[in-house]
Design an enzyme around this catalytic site. Structure first.
Site, PDB file in Angstrom:
ATOM      1  N   ASP A 206      32.954  15.986   6.910  1.00 27.36           N
ATOM      2  CA  ASP A 206      34.113  16.483   7.097  1.00 27.36           C
ATOM      3  C   ASP A 206      34.892  16.139   6.367  1.00 27.36           C
ATOM      4  O   ASP A 206      36.416  16.914   7.681  1.00 27.36           O
ATOM      5  CB  ASP A 206      33.062  14.801   7.922  1.00 27.36           C
TER       6      ASP A 206
ATOM      7  N   SER B 165      21.111   6.204   4.822  1.00 22.13           N
ATOM      8  CA  SER B 165      22.319   5.414   5.056  1.00 22.13           C
ATOM      9  C   SER B 165      23.082   5.609   4.367  1.00 22.13           C
ATOM     10  O   SER B 165      24.097   6.437   4.513  1.00 22.13           O
ATOM     11  CB  SER B 165      20.706   4.070   4.778  1.00 22.13           C
TER      12      SER B 165
ATOM     13  N   LYS C 143      19.228   8.268   8.830  1.00 22.57           N
ATOM     14  CA  LYS C 143      19.260   6.956   9.484  1.00 22.57           C
ATOM     15  C   LYS C 143      20.816   6.204   9.802  1.00 22.57           C
ATOM     16  O   LYS C 143      21.171   6.057   8.720  1.00 22.57           O
ATOM     17  CB  LYS C 143      18.475   6.086   8.050  1.00 22.57           C
TER      18      LYS C 143
END
Length: 382
Positions: A302, A291, A316
């Protein structure tokens, strides 16, 4: 007499028709369609059948609670569930950073097994002998397979001074632990300075106080002359998105941190204004990182703000919200999916580390942390 009876019947029919008409108007005003109204009538019919025909006494509250619980469970979403008043209160206490319980952090694997992924220092669980890796199979004799994850957590927590029996499986053997609950203050951030001025910050979960705890730790390491940083998100089950975003603003360079997209395609984007990441950073994750911890790791990966080391995270990639109802209860419901800055959805997939390093649970050597040190030492030597 016939006239009186006729008038009574007419009055009853008028009352019934009026009630149904009112219900229809309300139902359609709320945006429900004909099929939805028909389904509501089916529910009311079943409710009345049970009230009138079931052989034992029933509780209206229990019937409605069970109906709501069953409705949410029919979604087949492990992250959505009905929260009874007790569960709702326990969840709110946990996100505030303090609660009464036994001081363990639980995680769910891909097979829906519940394991202990952390045991807090000086906690009742630690004193009783619970260990990281223990699989919880029952609470007070009730199998955890009959409960949602939040239900298990709610049953483990309770009033200080009361006992709870935790059944665990360790090394193939089943054991029962009777543990006395106590007040738990959840410190979510630990930090220290490692060799070669490598700062180390471990985030156990994301609660209301976590962002401030992180900033305090970060500032302390800076004052000590930090040259690089390890962020340890291993066994972090997640928590509050807002805390995660506030921490990310100290690490993720200018641009997107995470995007939240709901069922209608509406997008909410959280961004960072940081000019650039001030230090080389390594982020540690494992299969219990979930999460909010995956949001932070995904943003770091990224944007090339850090090197991700360890094993693939839990996966998740959905967002839940707590929707309070009318009886101090609530529904926790998945309302959106989140996407990393590059547009990835990691729901059911997880974050794949840049450098995969397995950890031998039976060895005292932390190979993942050692790899992070190696990467950071090389980066600061350039």
């Amino acid at each position: 007499m016939k006239k009186i009876l006729k008038n009574i019947i007419i009055a009853l029919l008028i009352a019934i028709f009026s009630s149904l008409s009112t219900l229809v108007v309300i139902y359609y005003a709320l945006g429900f369609n004909q099929q939805g109204f028909f389904n509501l009538m089916r529910f009311i019919t079943a409710y009345r059948f049970i009230e009138m025909k079931y052989v034992n006494d029933t509780s209206d509250v229990d019937l409605i609670d069970g109906a709501i619980d069953g409705m949410v469970k029919s979604l087949n979403d492990p992250h959505s569930n009905y929260l009874s008043p007790k569960m709702y209160q326990n969840l709110m206490e946990q996100t505030q950073g303090s609660f009464a319980g036994i001081g363990v952090i639980m995680g769910m694997d891909n097979e829906k097994n519940i394991h202990i992924v952390g045991v807090l220092e000086n906690s009742p669980g630690l004193k009783a002998g619970l260990q990281v890796g223990d699989q919880i199979t029952a609470v007070d004799g009730t199998s955890v397979t009959q409960m949602a994850f939040d239900e298990v957590a709610a049953h483990v927590r309770g009033e200080p001074g009361t006992n709870v029996v935790i059944t665990i499986v360790r090394d193939g053997a089943q054991q029962d632990f009777t543990i006395t609950r106590d007040n738990i203050k959840l410190k979510t951030v630990d930090h220290e300075m490692l060799e070669n001025n490598i700062g180390y910050i471990q985030i156990a979960s994301f609660s209301e106080d976590t962002a401030q705890e992180f900033k305090d730790a970060y500032t302390d390491l800076q004052n000590q002359g930090m040259k690089s940083l390890v962020i340890d998100l291993r066994n972090n089950p997640g928590g509050l998105l807002t805390s995660c975003v506030e921490i990310a603003k100290n690490l993720v360079p200018q641009g997107d941190i995470v995007s939240i997209v709901d069922k209608d395609g509406n997008k909410e984007v959280y961004t960072s204004d940081l000019a650039q990441t001030p230090y080389p950073v390594a982020v540690l994750i494992n299969n219990n990182s979930a999460s909010a911890s995956e949001i932070l790791a995904g943003a770091m990966q990224d944007t090339h703000a850090g090197t991700i080391i360890g094993t693939t995270s839990y996966g998740k990639g959905s967002v839940q919200t707590i929707l309070p109802m009318m009886d101090d209860d609530a529904v926790k419901l998945t309302i959106a999916k989140y996407y990393t800055p590059s547009g990835r959805s990691i729901d059911g997939v997880g974050i794949t580390p840049d450098i995969e390093v397995q950890l031998d649970e039976n060895s005292p050597v932390d190979t993942q942390l050692n790899k992070a040190k190696e990467i950071l030492n090389a980066a600061t030597a350039q």
